[in-house]
Design an enzyme around this catalytic site. Sequence first.
Site, short mmCIF file in Angstrom:
data_model
loop_
_atom_site.label_atom_id
_atom_site.label_comp_id
_atom_site.label_asym_id
_atom_site.label_seq_id
_atom_site.Cartn_x
_atom_site.Cartn_y
_atom_site.Cartn_z
N LYS A 153 1.09 -0.94 -0.02
CA LYS A 153 0.12 0.14 0.04
C LYS A 153 0.68 1.50 -0.27
CE LYS A 153 -3.91 2.05 2.68
NZ LYS A 153 -4.49 1.78 3.94
N SER A 170 -10.19 1.94 2.68
CA SER A 170 -8.93 2.98 2.09
C SER A 170 -8.13 2.32 0.88
CB SER A 170 -8.60 3.92 2.82
OG SER A 170 -7.17 3.23 2.91
N SER A 202 -10.76 -0.13 6.77
CA SER A 202 -9.93 0.29 5.25
C SER A 202 -9.30 -1.84 5.19
CB SER A 202 -8.84 0.30 5.60
OG SER A 202 -9.22 2.58 5.20
#
Lengths: 95, 481, 499
Positions: C91, C166, C190
């Site tokens: 990420k 997210s 997330s």
Amino acid sequence: MAVDNKTVIDMAHLARIAVSEDDIPKIASQMGKVLEIAEKMAAVDTDHLEPMAHPLDAAQPLRVDDVTEADLREAFQAVAPSVDKGLYLVPKVIE
Amino acid sequence: MSNAAWETVIGLEIHAQMATKSKIFSGASIAFGAEPNSQACAVDLGLPGVLPVFNQAALVSAVKFGLATGAEIGRKSVFARKNYFYPDLPKGYQISQLDHPIVGRGMIDVVQEDGEIKQVGLTRAHLEEDAGKSLHENFVGQSGIDLNRAGTPLLEIVSEPDIRSAKEAVAYARQIHALVRYIDICDGNMQEGSFRVDANVSIRPRGSDTLGTRTEIKNLNSFRFLERAINIEVERQIDLLEDGGRVSQETRLYDPDADETRSMRSKEEANDYRYFPDPDLLPVHVDDAFIDSCREQMPELPKLRLARFTDELALGESEARQLINDRATADFFEATVAASKQPRHAANWVINELGARLQKADLGIEQSPVDAEQLGGVLQRLADDTISGKIAKQVLDALWAGEGKSADEIIEAKGLKQITDTGAIEAIVDEVLAASPEQVEEYLGGKDKVIGFFVGKIMQASKGKANPGQVNQLLKAKLKR
Amino acid sequence: MGSRCGVDPTTIRQALMHQKTLTELAIGLEKGEFSSVELTQHYLDRATAHASLNSFITVTPDLAISQATAADARRASGDAGPLTGLPLAHKDLFCTEGVRTSCGSKMLDNFISPFDATVVSKLGEAGMVTVGKANMDEFAMGSSNENSFYGAVQNPWATDRVPGGSSGGSAAMVAARLVPAATATDTGGSIRQPASFCGVTGIKPTYGRVSRYGMVAYASSLDQGGVIAATAEDCAMVLGAMSGHDAKDSTSIDRPVEDYRKVLGADIAGLRVGIPKEYFGEGLSNAVGERVLAAAKELEALGAVLVDVSLPNTELAISSYYVVAPAEASSNLSRFDGVRYGHRCEDPKDLEDLYKRSRGEGLGKEVQRRIMVGAYVLSAGYYDAYYLKAQKLRRLIAQDFTQAFEQCDLIVGPVAPTTAFKIGELSDDPVAMYLADVYTLSTNLAGLPGISMPVGLADGLPVGAQLLGPHFSEARLLNVAHQFQQQTDWHQKIPAAFA
Ligand SMILES: [Mg+2]
Ligand SMILES: [Zn+2]
């Protein structure tokens, strides 16, 4: 709670964010809606509760007082927007 | 101006830099004078994703300060973030403490100029990180930011508004300065910024018990400036109030060149620091065992040492205070006592004889050319009458000049041993009396003062080595009126 | 699979490598069926071929091939671990030395990290190969991945829909098999919510289990790193390597990491599975509710005992979270000021102008709004009513779980009230999106571990269920999810366009 334009201006200043005049009413209304969710908390009696700042009940670990960091100035300043003679430059700070 | 009508109320906030090797939340060095930003690591720069880890030595230092001032030690102290934007503050917040400081209420005895003791309350002392430095010269329209100092551990020591004059403020600041050096948690170097004072100053009509509006004078880095800045600020406030004006609560800077205090451009209209507990750091737990271990690392505290000096060593109170104020002096004194077993002499000689010589040479006691062992040797010989007080001073001078390793060596080499042989002294006495018939007449005629003349002559003739007591005795016997 | 005439069977095997799980790929590498370089190149090719998904912010082919080459050498010298040579993406809020770490923000578009996050170095030491950085909501603020400076990510199951957020890039790229695994973070759901929207498995461990050092903070007391992969077994493999105490993170827990793979396969007979009534009430779509309850029945069939539990303050978690998270964020994001790195506005006329325009230009609208809300709830006069109150409620919410875990060993529930919504559907109504986080937020407030696993499809879109457990029950959660996946094949489904 309704958030007025002045509050948005104050918070934008506190947070050092330039907001355009036109966006202020929309931000005010959205902030107001978020704070409305928060205000549901008021109905709950929390007098007997200790505030919880961390999810686990742990104590701060301590670091041994040793110098472990080398001088990496060059690497760090390679990503800086403006440097001279090893210093980070900003518009003149008035005191 | 009617100074007498107003009472001054002062509280000090002192930032003492903790004498650690590394920063409070990172492993970067805090050594003074490095190349700009060469000691600013990823954590100090607030790079994305970095996290603080607390330095144990900073905690130990703070606990020692708490113990030294008899203060409460925070068993669960909490780091909080103080949020504001400034280029020397890389993260946009300073890690400090608010609600739960590491050191709570304490008290300190302040010896004032006239020797009186005044007790000043300590509100709290908390740990925090220092900011960096902005440099305004060398760049047109720009400032350069050096973050080497960012993250240096500070103990902010906050006093109660117990101080009533600039002089008292200086005495208090000096006392704290001496204490933090005594317990070895701060080097006290004011030029390098290791010890900085902020003064909160207000005035009120004498007799009033409500506080007036205060101003805060920031970053005073010498005791002289502290005194000057307070006096000037008090005058300014009195003028203001007597002219029907009002003091506004603000931060001011002392400008030593103009000798005035100036309002700092109000950094922010409303200083709303939005303190909250730092989620990257956990509560700092301090238990009895930890406190005990800090106590074990501490020297004997000045207060206890004072009591020991007056009770066990039978020193006078003021003499004892002069010795304990500075740990190196007290240690030197104790070593001198150990070497001589002569506490009264040792106190006198450390304070006066050695003290004067050090002062003249502008040396600290740590740099004394004569060590405690050597001074002790001198005092031993003084006590056992091997030498007189006068000769002892000569021996000290010789040691100072490096003319020998010990008092005995110098006494031997220079033949300074006191003459205690009655026959030898008697011969000199007779010789001197015979050579000064006029003075003998005068004495016998009732002029007591002449005795000093004879003693001087005899000592001269003996090169100072005749035992003064014996000389006196013999003189009196021979000049019986 | 049989060989087609005229085509080299090795080529076919390699062409279908991405259909394998991470665990299967590890076996393939070990058996020498393919090299890490071949495997890595295959995934790099897929990343390029499916660039329109927008799941990557940065692809790092040179770095990947050099790491893969090193991994192959390491294997040749007999020094390989189970993860050596396996590709993954990080990420884009995990700092990667020498590689842009943008956090999905214009603010850090030019930021080449000078250091590695602890998670990145740990997985690097295990021999994993970084193929790129995954798209995400800016600074992890969002539930749809629409708040990215680099544009929205498409859901591989329906490209007009969001992948969740997210960690939307991480979930989408695993679902599309552009990587076998990706790191992710979970501050209020997330990891779990995008995993559920994309039909993959994602675990958010206990707060403090995975180091946060070098993981750019959104809300420090809630953020926790984890992993998204196709199966629970794959997650177990990666989680084991990324977990552990880190002296650089004061909130990291000094406690041994269990061997998560070793416990997979443990019998779950008698395990008490709690069903919180608050997670199945108003607001939950029927399709999601039915499939989650069906999954619970499946666990019952495996010997688990279903018990009714209550988490009475579930709704208040939204209030508490949307005070605590913005408060911490407002402070955490102050460092992005245009002074030492990141975006700086052109020709600032003074210091204040530098700050305000750099931040105004560099930070997106959602991020700005959360920062301002955060400043508000911490400001003088409002602190007690908002921030302090939220911290107290946080305790109440944590106590709900403590009480529930007296009656059950883990909790099962939906991850989100609906399946993936359409891109743009909720983007103008942030509050509606906040309310959809109702089942995930309280886990973060309490610091508990949770795993999201696919439990069905509704109208062709994946449905996820989450299992929540007490602190440090990752091994149990992974095992139960694994047992479930032994009986079902939802985790094996790949959207047709990416098979
Ligand atoms: Mg202060
Ligand atoms: Zn301070």
